[in-house]
Design a protein around this motif. Structure first.
Motif, PDB file in Angstrom:
ATOM      1  N   PRO A 214     -72.732 -30.916  64.883  1.00 25.06           N
ATOM      2  CA  PRO A 214     -71.688 -31.923  64.661  1.00 25.06           C
ATOM      3  C   PRO A 214     -70.415 -31.610  65.435  1.00 25.06           C
ATOM      4  CG  PRO A 214     -72.699 -31.272  62.593  1.00 25.06           C
ATOM      5  CD  PRO A 214     -73.173 -30.294  63.623  1.00 25.06           C
ATOM      6  N   ILE A 215     -70.150 -30.336  65.703  1.00 30.26           N
ATOM      7  CA  ILE A 215     -68.927 -29.976  66.428  1.00 30.26           C
ATOM      8  C   ILE A 215     -69.017 -30.506  67.854  1.00 30.26           C
ATOM      9  CG2 ILE A 215     -67.500 -28.056  67.264  1.00 30.26           C
ATOM     10  CD1 ILE A 215     -68.744 -26.488  64.816  1.00 30.26           C
ATOM     11  N   VAL A 216     -70.167 -30.257  68.471  1.00 27.38           N
ATOM     12  CA  VAL A 216     -70.379 -30.749  69.831  1.00 27.38           C
ATOM     13  C   VAL A 216     -70.206 -32.263  69.836  1.00 27.38           C
ATOM     14  CG1 VAL A 216     -72.048 -30.949  71.699  1.00 27.38           C
ATOM     15  CG2 VAL A 216     -71.968 -28.843  70.334  1.00 27.38           C
ATOM     16  N   LEU A 217     -70.824 -32.875  68.824  1.00 22.61           N
ATOM     17  CA  LEU A 217     -70.747 -34.335  68.695  1.00 22.61           C
ATOM     18  C   LEU A 217     -69.316 -34.827  68.619  1.00 22.61           C
ATOM     19  CD1 LEU A 217     -73.150 -35.832  66.023  1.00 22.61           C
ATOM     20  CD2 LEU A 217     -72.470 -36.768  68.211  1.00 22.61           C
ATOM     21  N   SER A 218     -68.549 -34.195  67.759  1.00 27.98           N
ATOM     22  CA  SER A 218     -67.204 -34.716  67.484  1.00 27.98           C
ATOM     23  C   SER A 218     -66.257 -34.457  68.648  1.00 27.98           C
ATOM     24  CB  SER A 218     -66.650 -34.116  66.202  1.00 27.98           C
ATOM     25  OG  SER A 218     -66.361 -32.768  66.407  1.00 27.98           O
ATOM     26  N   ASN A 219     -66.653 -33.577  69.566  1.00 35.04           N
ATOM     27  CA  ASN A 219     -65.812 -33.340  70.742  1.00 35.04           C
ATOM     28  C   ASN A 219     -65.901 -34.485  71.742  1.00 35.04           C
ATOM     29  OD1 ASN A 219     -64.682 -31.002  69.938  1.00 35.04           O
ATOM     30  ND2 ASN A 219     -66.160 -29.672  70.946  1.00 35.04           N
ATOM     31  N   ASP A 220     -67.071 -35.153  71.734  1.00 34.98           N
ATOM     32  CA  ASP A 220     -67.259 -36.261  72.656  1.00 34.98           C
ATOM     33  C   ASP A 220     -67.028 -37.583  71.939  1.00 34.98           C
ATOM     34  OD1 ASP A 220     -68.075 -34.587  74.668  1.00 34.98           O
ATOM     35  OD2 ASP A 220     -70.156 -34.583  73.966  1.00 34.98           O
ATOM     36  N   TYR A 221     -67.190 -38.640  72.707  1.00 35.61           N
ATOM     37  CA  TYR A 221     -67.221 -39.943  72.090  1.00 35.61           C
ATOM     38  C   TYR A 221     -68.509 -39.986  71.265  1.00 35.61           C
ATOM     39  CZ  TYR A 221     -67.909 -44.886  71.551  1.00 35.61           C
ATOM     40  OH  TYR A 221     -68.130 -46.110  71.007  1.00 35.61           O
ATOM     41  N   VAL A 222     -68.439 -40.361  69.990  1.00 41.81           N
ATOM     42  CA  VAL A 222     -69.603 -40.276  69.105  1.00 41.81           C
ATOM     43  C   VAL A 222     -70.528 -41.473  69.343  1.00 41.81           C
ATOM     44  CG1 VAL A 222     -70.338 -39.896  66.733  1.00 41.81           C
ATOM     45  CG2 VAL A 222     -68.034 -39.260  67.425  1.00 41.81           C
ATOM     46  N   THR A 223     -71.644 -41.225  70.016  1.00 43.09           N
ATOM     47  CA  THR A 223     -72.567 -42.333  70.277  1.00 43.09           C
ATOM     48  C   THR A 223     -73.552 -42.473  69.121  1.00 43.09           C
ATOM     49  OG1 THR A 223     -74.207 -40.955  71.364  1.00 43.09           O
ATOM     50  CG2 THR A 223     -72.489 -41.888  72.764  1.00 43.09           C
TER      51      THR A 223
END
Ligand code: CTP
Length: 479
Positions: A346-355
Motif C-alpha cells: 500500500p505504501i508503494v501504491l499511495s506514493n503514486d496516483y492510485v489506479t
C-alpha cells in the motif's frame, strides 16, 4: 512484616468456604496465594484460576475438595510437580503443597512438599505474588505478607522475595515474568532485580520456548508493548529470544547518508498497532514486518541505503522464528507471513496516483486481510514531521476508499473465476491441459487490469476471443 489485616471480601465466592472446610477436616492449613490475591488488591478483573497452597499434601486437599463440591469434579494430578487441578464452574483451582526448596516447574524430580507457608512464600517469584490469604475458619481472610508485597503493589514495584540472583536462578523464566508484570501493570522493576537480570540473562537458555512464548504473548497483549520489548532489549534478554529484532538496532552512516533505527521504529509501529487492534497476530506481524531489513541492508553510493526485497526475505524468516518459539505453524503463521510480505504494497501504491487496477491487484493478493494490511501500514507511519504524517494518512485513506469502491464494483476479494475450467473445455472441445490454465489466467488478468468487468458474459466473450487467438477452434455443436 506480617500485616494483621483481614480481607474476607476477597473470599466471598462460596468455593472458599468449601476449601476452608475441607482443609479443616484434613487438619491442614491452607491459603489462597499468588495472582488471585494480587489481582484482588489491584482491583483488576478477578482471575479464574485460583492458587491454593496447603501445608501438607496439596493433592490430598484437592481430592477432599472435589469430594465436597457438587458433581464431584475430576482431580487432575501432576505428579512430578506435586500439584493437582480441579475445575469448578468457570474456576480452575490449582493445589500445591508448600515447598521448602525451589519452586521450579520444569523440575523432573518429584517435588517434596514439606515446607511451611513462609518457606513457600520465600520461593515465589515476586513479593506481589507471594501475598497469601488464610482459609483457616478462625482466621478466614487474614493476609500474610512477609515481604511487604502490599506496599510494593501500592508503589508499583516488582521485587523478588529473596536475593534476585536466588529467585531468578530457581526459575530463569522469572526474568521475563518480571518484565511482563512491569509492562502489564505499569510497574517498575527494582534496581537490584533489573541488574540481576542483566547478569543472569544467559540462563534463559534452559527455559522451554513454550513458556517464553507464553510470556511474549502477554507482553504483546499489553497497551504499550514497547515497554516490555524495550526492557527485554535493555536487559539483553531479547538477543536470546528474538535476535532478528536486535539485529535491526543501530543507525549506520556512510557518505553522509543515514538510515533510521529499525528496531526502535518497529517498537513504535507495534505501539501504534496496539492502539488500533487487539488482534494478537496482527501485532506479531507489526513486530516482524521489518526483520528482513538486517540481512538485505546495502549501501549504494548513488541512492543511499537500500533494503531490496526485505519483505520477501522477512516473510521467509517468519517460519524459522515461529518454529523456534513454538508459535503455531498453521494459518496464523501464514497470515503473519503474508502481512510481512505485503507490508510495503500500500505504501508503494499511495506514493503514486492510485489506479483502479493497482487497487484490484492489492485486494486480489490480500483477500480478506486487506483491512489488516492497511491498519499495519498506517501504524508503520512513524515520521515526526506532522505535514508528512498527514499526507501519508490521507493517501492511505484514499487507498481505503478506493478499495471499497473497487470492491463494490468488481468483487475481487475471494475471487472466483467467472468462467469455469469445464466451460472452457466445452467451448473448445478440450481435454484437461495447459490451455485451460492459460485462458483462465488471461481472464483473471483482464479483470484485474479493468479490460473487462468481473461478469460471466463479458468473460465468456473474452475467453472465446482468447481461444481463437491461441489457434483453438470453437465447438460449434453446442452454444
Ligand atoms: N510463580 C512463581 N514462579 C513462576 C511462576 C509462578 O513463583 N515462574 C508463582 C507466583 O506466586 C504466581 C503463581 O505461582 O503468582 C501463579 O503463577 P501463574 O498462574 O503463572 O501467574 P499469576 O501470578 O497467576 O498471573 P497471570 O495469570 O497473570 O500469569
Amino acid at each position: 512484616m506480617t500485616t494483621q489485616k483481614y480481607h474476607k471480601e476477597a473470599l466471598a465466592h462460596p468455593v472458599f468456604k468449601t476449601l476452608s472446610h475441607a482443609a479443616q477436616e484434613l487438619g491442614l492449613e491452607a491459603y489462597v496465594i499468588g495472582g488471585y490475591v494480587r489481582d484482588f488488591f489491584l482491583g483488576r478483573d478477578q482471575k479464574k484460576d485460583i492458587d491454593i497452597v496447603a501445608i501438607g499434601s496439596g493433592i490430598g486437599l484437592a481430592r477432599a475438595v472435589a469430594n465436597e463440591l457438587p458433581g464431584n469434579p475430576k482431580v487432575t494430578v501432576f505428579k512430578n510437580f506435586g500439584t493437582a487441578m480441579v475445575r469448578h464452574g468457570d474456576l480452575e483451582l490449582e493445589f500445591v503443597g508448600a515447598r521448602r526448596e525451589s519452586y521450579s516447574r520444569d523440575s523432573r524430580k518429584p517435588i517434596v512438599e514439606d515446607g511451611t507457608l513462609q518457606d513457600d512464600q520465600n520461593r515465589r517469584d515476586f513479593t506481589i505474588n507471594a501475598l497469601a490469604l488464610s482459609l483457616d475458619p478462625l482466621e478466614f481472610g487474614k493476609l500474610l505478607d512477609p515481604f511487604g508485597g502490599l506496599d510494593d503493589l501500592e508503589k508499583g514495584i516488582i521485587r523478588t522475595p529473596l536475593e534476585p540472583a536466588t529467585t531468578y536462578s530457581d526459575d530463569p523464566l522469572r526474568m521475563i515474568r518480571a518484565i511482563r508484570f512491569a509492562a502489564q501493570l505499569d510497574f517498575r522493576i527494582e534496581r537490584d532485580s533489573l541488574n540481576a537480570i542483566g547478569v543472569q540473562k544467559d540462563r534463559i537458555r534452559i527455559v522451554s520456548p513454550e513458556r517464553i512464548t507464553d510470556e511474549l504473548h502477554k507482553i504483546m497483549a499489553t497497551d504499550k508493548p514497547s515497554i516490555g520489548f524495550g526492557l527485554l532489549h535493555k536487559t539483553g534478554l531479547l538477543g536470546y529470544i528474538l535476535p532478528e529484532l536486535v539485529a535491526l538496532q543501530g543507525i549506520e552512516e556512510r557518505e553522509g547518508q543515514r538510515h533510521k533505527d529499525n528496531f526502535w521504529h518497529t517498537l513504535e509501529v507495534v505501539d501504534n498497532i496496539a492502539q488500533a487492534t487487539d488482534n494478537l497476530w496482527l501485532r506479531w506481524a507489526a513486530l516482524l514486518h521489518d526483520i528482513g531489513k538486517a540481512p538485505t541492508k546495502r549501501f549504494d553510493p548513488k541512492v543511499g541505503w537500500t533494503f531490496h526485497g526485505h519483505e520477501f526475505v522477512g516473510s521467509k524468516m517468519v517460519y524459522k522464528l515461529f518454529k523456534r518459539l513454538r508459535l503455531p505453524l498453521n494459518d496464523r503463521m501464514k497470515y503473519v507471513q503474508k502481512l510481512v510480505m505485503m507490508s510495503s504494497r500500500p505504501i508503494v501504491l499511495s506514493n503514486d496516483y492510485v489506479t483502479d487496477s493497482a487497487v484490484r491487484r492489492l485486494v486480489f493478493d490480500a483477500g480478506d486481510d486487506v483491512e489488516d494490511l492497511m491498519t499495519l501500514c498506517e501504524a508503520d507511519i512513524t515520521t515526526k514531521n506532522p505535514k508528512k504524517q498527514k499526507r501519508y494518512l490521507k493517501n492511505f485513506q484514499l487507498v481505503r476508499e478506493k478499495i471499497t469502491e473497487v470492491e463494490e464494483r468488481d468483487r475481487i476479494r475471494n475471487f472466483q473465476p467467472p468462467v469455469t475450467g469445464e466451460e472452457i473445455m466445452e467451448a473448445f472441445s478440450l481435454k484437461p491441459g495447459w490451455e485451460i490454465g492459460m485462458i483462465k489466467e488471461a481472464i483473471k488478468e483482464a479483470i484485474l487490469e479493468g479490460e473487462i468487468p468481473n461478469e460471466h458474459g463479458p468473460a465468456r466473450d473474452f475467453m472465446l476471443e482468447k481461444g481463437r487467438a491461441m489457434g483453438l477452434s470453437p465447438n460449434t455443436n453446442k452454444p
